[in-house]
Every structure is written in C-alpha cells, then in structure tokens.
Design a protein around this motif. Structure first.
Motif, PDB file in Angstrom:
ATOM      1  N   VAL A 101      35.659  98.655  28.599  1.00 20.59           N
ATOM      2  CA  VAL A 101      34.965  99.943  28.441  1.00 20.59           C
ATOM      3  C   VAL A 101      34.989 100.365  26.966  1.00 20.59           C
ATOM      4  O   VAL A 101      33.996 100.855  26.443  1.00 20.59           O
ATOM      5  CB  VAL A 101      35.634 101.016  29.345  1.00 20.59           C
ATOM      6  N   ALA A 102      36.110 100.161  26.313  1.00 18.48           N
ATOM      7  CA  ALA A 102      36.193 100.508  24.884  1.00 18.48           C
ATOM      8  C   ALA A 102      37.143  99.537  24.197  1.00 18.48           C
ATOM      9  O   ALA A 102      38.168  99.153  24.763  1.00 18.48           O
ATOM     10  CB  ALA A 102      36.702 101.938  24.728  1.00 18.48           C
ATOM     11  N   GLY A 103      36.760  99.131  22.983  1.00 21.59           N
ATOM     12  CA  GLY A 103      37.583  98.183  22.236  1.00 21.59           C
ATOM     13  C   GLY A 103      37.225  96.764  22.633  1.00 21.59           C
ATOM     14  O   GLY A 103      36.139  96.493  23.153  1.00 21.59           O
ATOM     15  N   GLU A 104      38.122  95.838  22.438  1.00 20.94           N
ATOM     16  CA  GLU A 104      37.887  94.450  22.839  1.00 20.94           C
ATOM     17  C   GLU A 104      39.118  93.960  23.590  1.00 20.94           C
ATOM     18  O   GLU A 104      40.178  94.587  23.547  1.00 20.94           O
ATOM     19  CB  GLU A 104      37.580  93.572  21.622  1.00 20.94           C
ATOM     20  N   LYS A 105      38.948  92.828  24.264  1.00 21.22           N
ATOM     21  CA  LYS A 105      40.064  92.274  25.055  1.00 21.22           C
ATOM     22  C   LYS A 105      40.180  90.793  24.722  1.00 21.22           C
ATOM     23  O   LYS A 105      39.177  90.068  24.728  1.00 21.22           O
ATOM     24  CB  LYS A 105      39.756  92.451  26.547  1.00 21.22           C
ATOM     25  N   GLY A 161      39.507  99.822  30.090  1.00 23.27           N
ATOM     26  CA  GLY A 161      38.882  98.785  30.928  1.00 23.27           C
ATOM     27  C   GLY A 161      39.544  97.432  30.713  1.00 23.27           C
ATOM     28  O   GLY A 161      40.621  97.315  30.111  1.00 23.27           O
ATOM     29  N   GLY A 162      38.887  96.382  31.237  1.00 17.42           N
ATOM     30  CA  GLY A 162      39.356  95.010  31.032  1.00 17.42           C
ATOM     31  C   GLY A 162      40.513  94.594  31.933  1.00 17.42           C
ATOM     32  O   GLY A 162      41.159  93.574  31.677  1.00 17.42           O
ATOM     33  N   GLU A 163      40.733  95.327  33.026  1.00 10.61           N
ATOM     34  CA  GLU A 163      41.821  94.922  33.938  1.00 10.61           C
ATOM     35  C   GLU A 163      41.498  93.565  34.576  1.00 10.61           C
ATOM     36  O   GLU A 163      40.321  93.225  34.739  1.00 10.61           O
ATOM     37  CB  GLU A 163      41.989  95.938  35.097  1.00 10.61           C
ATOM     38  N   THR A 164      42.512  92.838  34.969  1.00  7.78           N
ATOM     39  CA  THR A 164      42.292  91.660  35.821  1.00  7.78           C
ATOM     40  C   THR A 164      42.326  92.181  37.257  1.00  7.78           C
ATOM     41  O   THR A 164      43.325  92.780  37.668  1.00  7.78           O
ATOM     42  CB  THR A 164      43.371  90.589  35.586  1.00  7.78           C
ATOM     43  N   THR A 165      41.231  91.960  37.979  1.00  8.98           N
ATOM     44  CA  THR A 165      41.123  92.564  39.314  1.00  8.98           C
ATOM     45  C   THR A 165      41.255  91.496  40.403  1.00  8.98           C
ATOM     46  O   THR A 165      40.794  90.364  40.227  1.00  8.98           O
ATOM     47  CB  THR A 165      39.757  93.258  39.481  1.00  8.98           C
ATOM     48  N   PHE A 166      41.862  91.877  41.499  1.00  6.56           N
ATOM     49  CA  PHE A 166      41.934  91.044  42.710  1.00  6.56           C
ATOM     50  C   PHE A 166      41.270  91.874  43.815  1.00  6.56           C
ATOM     51  O   PHE A 166      41.945  92.614  44.543  1.00  6.56           O
ATOM     52  CB  PHE A 166      43.396  90.709  43.049  1.00  6.56           C
ATOM     53  N   PRO A 177      55.559  70.606  35.390  1.00  4.95           N
ATOM     54  CA  PRO A 177      55.546  69.822  34.149  1.00  4.95           C
ATOM     55  C   PRO A 177      54.432  70.220  33.177  1.00  4.95           C
ATOM     56  O   PRO A 177      53.312  70.513  33.605  1.00  4.95           O
ATOM     57  CB  PRO A 177      55.305  68.388  34.632  1.00  4.95           C
ATOM     58  N   VAL A 178      54.755  70.186  31.885  1.00  8.55           N
ATOM     59  CA  VAL A 178      53.758  70.466  30.837  1.00  8.55           C
ATOM     60  C   VAL A 178      52.519  69.598  31.051  1.00  8.55           C
ATOM     61  O   VAL A 178      51.381  70.049  30.888  1.00  8.55           O
ATOM     62  CB  VAL A 178      54.366  70.170  29.435  1.00  8.55           C
ATOM     63  N   GLU A 179      52.725  68.332  31.440  1.00 15.22           N
ATOM     64  CA  GLU A 179      51.622  67.358  31.577  1.00 15.22           C
ATOM     65  C   GLU A 179      50.648  67.739  32.699  1.00 15.22           C
ATOM     66  O   GLU A 179      49.567  67.177  32.794  1.00 15.22           O
ATOM     67  CB  GLU A 179      52.171  65.954  31.873  1.00 15.22           C
ATOM     68  N   PHE A 180      51.056  68.656  33.588  1.00 13.30           N
ATOM     69  CA  PHE A 180      50.180  69.069  34.685  1.00 13.30           C
ATOM     70  C   PHE A 180      49.299  70.264  34.279  1.00 13.30           C
ATOM     71  O   PHE A 180      48.547  70.788  35.100  1.00 13.30           O
ATOM     72  CB  PHE A 180      50.993  69.455  35.934  1.00 13.30           C
ATOM     73  N   GLY A 181      49.418  70.683  33.008  1.00 11.10           N
ATOM     74  CA  GLY A 181      48.664  71.857  32.567  1.00 11.10           C
ATOM     75  C   GLY A 181      47.432  71.464  31.767  1.00 11.10           C
ATOM     76  O   GLY A 181      47.442  70.489  31.009  1.00 11.10           O
ATOM     77  N   GLU A 182      46.350  72.233  31.916  1.00 11.31           N
ATOM     78  CA  GLU A 182      45.186  72.066  31.041  1.00 11.31           C
ATOM     79  C   GLU A 182      45.526  72.661  29.679  1.00 11.31           C
ATOM     80  O   GLU A 182      46.507  73.397  29.538  1.00 11.31           O
ATOM     81  CB  GLU A 182      43.981  72.809  31.639  1.00 11.31           C
ATOM     82  N   GLY A 183      44.693  72.369  28.679  1.00  6.05           N
ATOM     83  CA  GLY A 183      44.877  73.005  27.376  1.00  6.05           C
ATOM     84  C   GLY A 183      44.686  74.511  27.505  1.00  6.05           C
ATOM     85  O   GLY A 183      43.977  74.983  28.398  1.00  6.05           O
ATOM     86  N   LEU A 184      45.338  75.271  26.618  1.00  8.14           N
ATOM     87  CA  LEU A 184      45.211  76.737  26.675  1.00  8.14           C
ATOM     88  C   LEU A 184      43.789  77.149  26.280  1.00  8.14           C
ATOM     89  O   LEU A 184      43.192  76.555  25.375  1.00  8.14           O
ATOM     90  CB  LEU A 184      46.214  77.373  25.725  1.00  8.14           C
ATOM     91  N   GLN A 185      43.291  78.182  26.962  1.00  8.88           N
ATOM     92  CA  GLN A 185      41.961  78.696  26.625  1.00  8.88           C
ATOM     93  C   GLN A 185      42.094  80.136  26.131  1.00  8.88           C
ATOM     94  O   GLN A 185      42.760  80.953  26.778  1.00  8.88           O
ATOM     95  CB  GLN A 185      41.068  78.702  27.857  1.00  8.88           C
ATOM     96  N   VAL A 186      41.476  80.451  24.993  1.00 11.31           N
ATOM     97  CA  VAL A 186      41.457  81.841  24.509  1.00 11.31           C
ATOM     98  C   VAL A 186      40.073  82.425  24.793  1.00 11.31           C
ATOM     99  O   VAL A 186      39.054  81.766  24.580  1.00 11.31           O
ATOM    100  CB  VAL A 186      41.789  81.920  23.007  1.00 11.31           C
ATOM    101  N   LEU A 187      40.068  83.662  25.308  1.00 12.44           N
ATOM    102  CA  LEU A 187      38.803  84.369  25.561  1.00 12.44           C
ATOM    103  C   LEU A 187      38.806  85.691  24.813  1.00 12.44           C
ATOM    104  O   LEU A 187      39.846  86.356  24.723  1.00 12.44           O
ATOM    105  CB  LEU A 187      38.664  84.709  27.049  1.00 12.44           C
ATOM    106  N   ARG A 188      37.640  86.056  24.292  1.00 14.85           N
ATOM    107  CA  ARG A 188      37.460  87.394  23.714  1.00 14.85           C
ATOM    108  C   ARG A 188      36.324  88.085  24.459  1.00 14.85           C
ATOM    109  O   ARG A 188      35.246  87.519  24.610  1.00 14.85           O
ATOM    110  CB  ARG A 188      37.099  87.314  22.228  1.00 14.85           C
TER     111      ARG A 188
END
Ligand SMILES: O=C(O)CCC(=O)C(=O)O
Length: 283
Positions: free
Chosen positions: A266-270, A225-230, A169-180
């Motif tokens: 590594v280069a640019g922004e994410k 760069g900027g991969e999401t790593t596990f 359900p939508v109601e179970f979600g937190e507000g969206l977060q944007v990161l730079r």
C-alpha cells in the motif's frame, strides 16, 4: 506388561486408538505408563499414523504424504537453534503448518541482500506448468532475481542457518530468490508445490523432486500492506524486517491449506528473500 509388548499388537492397538479419535499424545502417554520410553513410543505412534494416512490417501485417490522439514519439535523450545543464531518462534499454526519466526536475519544481513540483489532485478515470472515455460504474468507484479546456491558468503551463511533450523540438508534447497514489490505490487494467492496433474511438472521434478516447504524472509518493513496471506486459514503475517514465515506441505494438494500470496504493497516497498526446500538433492 500388557498388549503393548510386541510390535504387531501394539500397532493394532494404536490403530484402534486413532480410529476411535484418541489424540496421538494421549496414546504416547498411555504407552509410557505401560513402561515404554518416550522416544520409542513417539516413533511407533508416528509410524503407525503415517501408515494410516498413506492408506487413506491411496483409498481416496490423493497424493501420499511425504516427510517435511519441521523446525519445531512437539512440546520443544520456542527458541530454535539456527547454528550461528537463536531464532525465536513468534506464532504457529497446525493447519496449515505455519511457523512465524523473529529475527532470523540481522538488519545488516537484510541490507546486504538488498544491496547485492538490487542491480540484478528483473520482472518476476511465473512458471506455467501446462506450457512448461516461465512467463511474466499479471498475478505476480514483483521484480526478482535468483542467487545460485552458495553463491557468496551471505548466501552460504543463511543457507546453513536454514538447514540447521529445519533439519533439512543444504543440498535439498533451491538457490535463494530476492523479490522487490513496489507500491501496488503483489503476488496473488497460489501454491508453491508443482501440480502433478500438469504436463510440465515431471520435467521440473526430475531435479530435486517436489517442493515441501517455503521460507519467506522479510528484508525491510513496508510502510503499509505487503502481508503474506494464507486466505484459506484467514491468517496474515506482517512483513517485519528480519522476521520470516515458514510453511510446509506434505503433499502437492490443496488439502495442505498452504495457498498463500503477497498482499499488495500500500505504501513504500517490500523486499523478501525466499527459500524453497525440495524432497531430494537439487542441482
Ligand atoms: O511476498 C510474499 O509475502 C509471499 C511470496 C510468495 O508467495 C512466494 O514467493 O511464493
């Protein structure tokens, strides 16, 4: 028909099969061969296996597993239904439970999120559960902002798409977060659930309960760069505009294997937009 007719013997039989190391799908197939409907067999097998996991967790002092959002059905389509958009699955892992999605957002939606967030960015903070406060921390060098849930038409559209995709359900979600993340910025590996052993956790869980899944959506493609790593799985997701990585954790414990981070740009922004899903209604 055989032992599979009445629930108690069936459950005992499934338990024996599981303890003997038989694959759940093989057990379902054996039940179908005995005359069970596929969906009913799956329900019973799931239920018995869940019970065994709960028992095992209790016996070993571990948190018990909870239900989690599940965007992919076992053996189901690789084109997921996001309501207003079909979303292709690009890759998935069983442990940790990770699904990589293609084209979850259009290019225009990505650009609009960046434009709406840009003027509201502040240095990202990390919640210190021992102290019960949120603070700037060297492990997290991005800038970010939160939208409230349903804050604008774009948020509402994406929230509805995610709710459909994850059957949560939508109601179970937190507000969206944007990161730079600028060049060199990163988010060191961490878990997204709230550690039950920390003193600040009870207060956080009072609103919405535990987090059970995260969806990190890429709003641009960094130059490098900027991969999401596990790191515990040796798995990296390339940040490609419009794509996303979903992962779920059925208990607040490292055994979920969901330690993850944002590798240094590594280069640019994410830019990413992230959604966290809770076990209950979040206000
Ligand atoms: O930026 C990323 O790739 C990961 C973000 C992240 O780990 C988080 O927001 O919890």
């Amino acid at each position: 028909m055989s032992t599979l007719e009445s629930p108690a013997p069936v459950r005992e039989w499934i338990t024996e099969q599981a303890r003997a190391g038989r694959e759940p799908l093989e057990v379902v197939a054996a039940m179908v061969a005995e005359g069970w409907q596929q969906d009913e067999a799956i329900t019973v097998v799931q239920d018995v296996l869940h019970g065994l996991l709960v028992e095992h967790a209790r016996a070993n002092g571990l948190p018990e597993p909870t239900p989690v959002p599940e965007p992919m059905e076992a053996g189901g389509s690789h084109l997921l239904d996001g309501g207003d958009r079909k979303v292709p699955v690009l890759a998935y892992l069983r442990h940790p439970r990770v699904v990589v999605l293609g084209g979850l957002l259009s290019d225009e939606e990505c650009d609009e999120f960046i434009a709406l967030a840009r003027t509201r960015l502040q240095r990202s903070e990390t919640f210190l559960l021992d102290e019960g406060v949120s603070q700037v921390h060297e492990a997290r060098t991005s800038e970010g902002m939160f939208f409230t849930r349903g804050e604008n038409a774009l948020c509402r559209r994406l929230e509805a798409r995610l709710a459909k995709l994850c059957a949560w359900p939508v109601e179970f979600g937190e507000g969206l977060q944007v990161l730079r993340y600028g060049p060199g910025a990163e988010y060191k590996p961490h878990f997204d659930y709230f550690d039950p052993a920390k003193s600040g956790t009870a207060g956080i869980l009072a609103n919405g309960g535990q987090r059970v899944a995260s969806i990190v959506m890429y709003l641009n493609t960094p130059d490098a760069g900027g991969e999401t790593t596990f790191p515990d799985a040796g798995f990296k997701v390339a940040p490609v505009k419009g794509n996303a990585v979903f992962f779920s954790y059925d208990r607040p414990h490292p055994m979920t294997g969901t330690r993850h981070g944002g590798a240094p740009v590594v280069a640019g922004e994410k830019w990413v937009v992230t959604k966290w899903l809770r076990l209950g209604e979040f206000h």
